[in-house]
Enzyme design. Structure first.
Site, PDB file in Angstrom:
ATOM      1  NE  ARG A   1      66.956 -69.624-122.630  1.00  0.00           N
ATOM      2  CZ  ARG A   1      68.003 -69.556-121.802  1.00  0.00           C
ATOM      3  NH1 ARG A   1      67.958 -70.094-120.599  1.00  0.00           N
ATOM      4  NH2 ARG A   1      69.107 -68.932-122.166  1.00  0.00           N
TER       5      ARG A   1
ATOM      6  CG  HIS B   1      73.545 -71.652-122.751  1.00  0.00           C
ATOM      7  ND1 HIS B   1      72.256 -71.511-122.286  1.00  0.00           N
ATOM      8  CD2 HIS B   1      74.294 -71.866-121.646  1.00  0.00           C
ATOM      9  CE1 HIS B   1      72.227 -71.637-120.955  1.00  0.00           C
ATOM     10  NE2 HIS B   1      73.473 -71.852-120.542  1.00  0.00           N
TER      11      HIS B   1
ATOM     12  CD  GLU C   1      73.287 -67.091-116.802  1.00  0.00           C
ATOM     13  OE1 GLU C   1      74.419 -67.488-116.520  1.00  0.00           O
ATOM     14  OE2 GLU C   1      72.277 -67.419-116.161  1.00  0.00           O
TER      15      GLU C   1
ATOM     16  CG  ASN D   1      68.887 -67.039-117.196  1.00  0.00           C
ATOM     17  OD1 ASN D   1      67.778 -67.048-117.729  1.00  0.00           O
ATOM     18  ND2 ASN D   1      69.978 -67.476-117.796  1.00  0.00           N
TER      19      ASN D   1
ATOM     20  CE1 TYR E   1      69.352 -71.542-111.611  1.00  0.00           C
ATOM     21  CE2 TYR E   1      70.262 -69.702-112.863  1.00  0.00           C
ATOM     22  CZ  TYR E   1      69.706 -70.972-112.825  1.00  0.00           C
ATOM     23  OH  TYR E   1      69.492 -71.664-113.979  1.00  0.00           O
TER      24      TYR E   1
ATOM     25  CD  GLU F   1      69.555 -70.591-117.410  1.00  0.00           C
ATOM     26  OE1 GLU F   1      70.211 -70.661-116.347  1.00  0.00           O
ATOM     27  OE2 GLU F   1      70.064 -70.556-118.531  1.00  0.00           O
TER      28      GLU F   1
END
Ligand code: FCB
Length: 464
Positions: A84, A128, A173, A298, A300, A358
């Site tokens: 990606r 992005h 995002e 994504n 985290y 991600e």
């Protein structure tokens, strides 16, 4: 939906599970103005004193623009099914619209061909964060025209690369674009304006819808949207903290999924934005709610929220936690919340193919051992726990089709510059030499065994 982990379902990753790694253009390419590229806002931002830690810029980054063939070899060594990456809009359209720069297209075309030669599927993100400055100077995401600027740019990309690219994402995002770029100013273009934030958010969503609509006339494969999700937990059971937690969830997790998936803004936006909130017309939501083929998630960390009148505009503040289970960014390692995030998407939006686009950890890497190994045990453990958490979501019936590690390379981590490292591969800033960390070797094993290696305890640091 069953929440019983032992009730039926998968005990291993699906056979065609897509194993990948991710990067983005400005973070790795370097040579941002080469071959006729226009300037992008991250170039301008990082060259403005005081904006990026240590004065770091993406001028060289990982020099991927010149070393992409070598990087594809590293991907092949890892055994990736998919890679990606994002396209730099200003390389392709230096003024953001109109004139196409053939050399910009050519770079990505060569990258795509190189990937295909090594049997790696390209997964392309159109945006992005590196908006052409020429468009920022016309108002950027605040200008309603940006929806068709973006769709026109997307069409150029679909026509140039669509025959070889099976998977497209419109935006990466949008929450960060607005929160960092327009509300708090820590990211490019560095605005700090309550009144701009809902407008920028809305035009990002319109741009997403317009690009998906354009794809349907041209492309025949997959297109989706990538959002970042962060489950919110309340610091206490007090009514105030619970309400603050709901506001944080609306603001971060629902704001960019309700419009494309449900065709409306979530409840509670006016409570957050007050008189800065704008009620947009229904026809805009009809454009935004285009059927998409997948959602990219994504993930985290999670966050713990408490009521705080001083935190503008949400009146909700994150409770800082510390300790060994935290990243360089201060983010808590909390794999279970990845399972929750994935289950939440299914509950709220129904069945849609999901890809984890991600996931990864930033930790201080130990110095290389005498034989040159970088034993990043914490990152190994982070991957292991989060892949087990992914498997748990699959067991609970969530349709997760693939996983992309963030990131292939240590790279330019936006306003933190090069101080923070997420890479599977270490990049020596002086020589640009790439070295596989222990996490890369571990991930290679995960891919080779389609996840079976996760079952043995090797790689556990954080506890599971
Ligand atoms: C995400 C971004 C990505 C990288 C990681 C750490 O928010 O999409 O570019 O910065 O965080």
């Amino acid at each position: 939906m069953t929440m019983n982990p032992t009730a039926g379902g998968a005990t291993s990753f699906p056979e065609k599970f897509l194993w990948g790694a991710a990067t983005s253009a400005y973070q790795i390419e370097g040579s941002p103005l080469a071959d006729g590229a226009g300037m992008n806002i991250w170039h301008r931002f990082s060259h403005t004193p005081g904006r990026v830690k240590g004065g770091d810029t993406g001028d060289l980054a990982c020099d991927h623009y010149r070393r992409f063939a070598e990087d594809v070899e590293w991907m092949a060594r890892l055994g990736l099914d998919s890679y990606r990456f994002s396209l730099a809009w200003a390389r392709i359209l230096p003024e953001g619209l109109g004139r196409v720069n053939a050399k910009g297209i050519d770079f990505y075309s060569r990258l795509v061909d190189q990937l295909l030669t090594r049997g790696i599927e390209p997964c392309v993100t159109l945006f992005h964060w590196d908006l052409p400055v020429a468009l920022d100077d016309r108002g950027g995401w605040l200008n309603p025209d940006i929806a068709h600027w973006f769709a026109d740019y997307a069409e150029v990309c679909f026509r140039a690369l669509g025959d070889r690219v099976p998977m497209w994402a419109t935006l990466n995002e949008p929450w960060v674009v607005v929160d960092g770029g327009y509300l708090y100013g820590v990211n490019a273009p560095g605005h700090r304006n309550l009144y701009e934030a809902p407008i920028a958010a809305h035009h990002l969503m319109r741009a997403h819808g317009a690009a998906v609509q354009r794809y349907r006339g041209i492309g025949k494969q997959k297109i989706g949207l990538v959002v970042n999700l962060e489950p919110k937990d309340a610091a206490s059971e007090s009514a105030e903290d619970l309400a603050a937690t709901t506001r944080a969830d609306v603001y971060m997790n629902q704001q960019y999924l309700d419009p494309p998936m449900l065709g409306r803004a979530p409840d509670g936006m006016r409570e957050i934005y007050g008189d800065a909130w704008v009620e947009f017309p229904a026809e805009d939501f009809a454009l935004i709610r285009q059927p998409i083929d997948f959602l990219g998630i994504n993930y985290y960390t999670r966050s713990i929220m408490k009521h705080d009148d001083a935190t503008w505009p949400m009146r909700a503040a994150k409770v800082r936690t510390e300790g060994p289970g935290h990243m360089q960014t201060g983010w808590e390692v909390h794999a279970e919340s990845l399972t929750r995030a994935l289950c939440w998407v299914k509950e709220r939006y129904g069945d849609i193919p999901l890809y984890i686009t991600e996931n990864g950890g930033a930790f201080d890497d130990p110095s290389p051992t005498a034989d040159g190994r970088i034993d990043d045990a914490q990152r190994v453990s982070y991957y292991r726990e989060h892949l087990l958490a992914t498997l748990e979501a699959i067991r609970r019936g969530v349709d997760v089709r693939g996983y992309f590690a963030w990131s292939l390379l240590d790279n330019f981590e936006w306003a933190s510059g090069y101080a923070i490292t997420f890479g599977l591969l270490h990049v020596d800033p002086a020589t640009q030499a790439r070295t596989m960390k222990a996490s890369a070797e571990y991930y290679r094993e995960v891919i080779r065994t389609n996840g079976a290696v996760l079952a043995d305890g090797s790689g556990a640091v954080f506890g599971s």
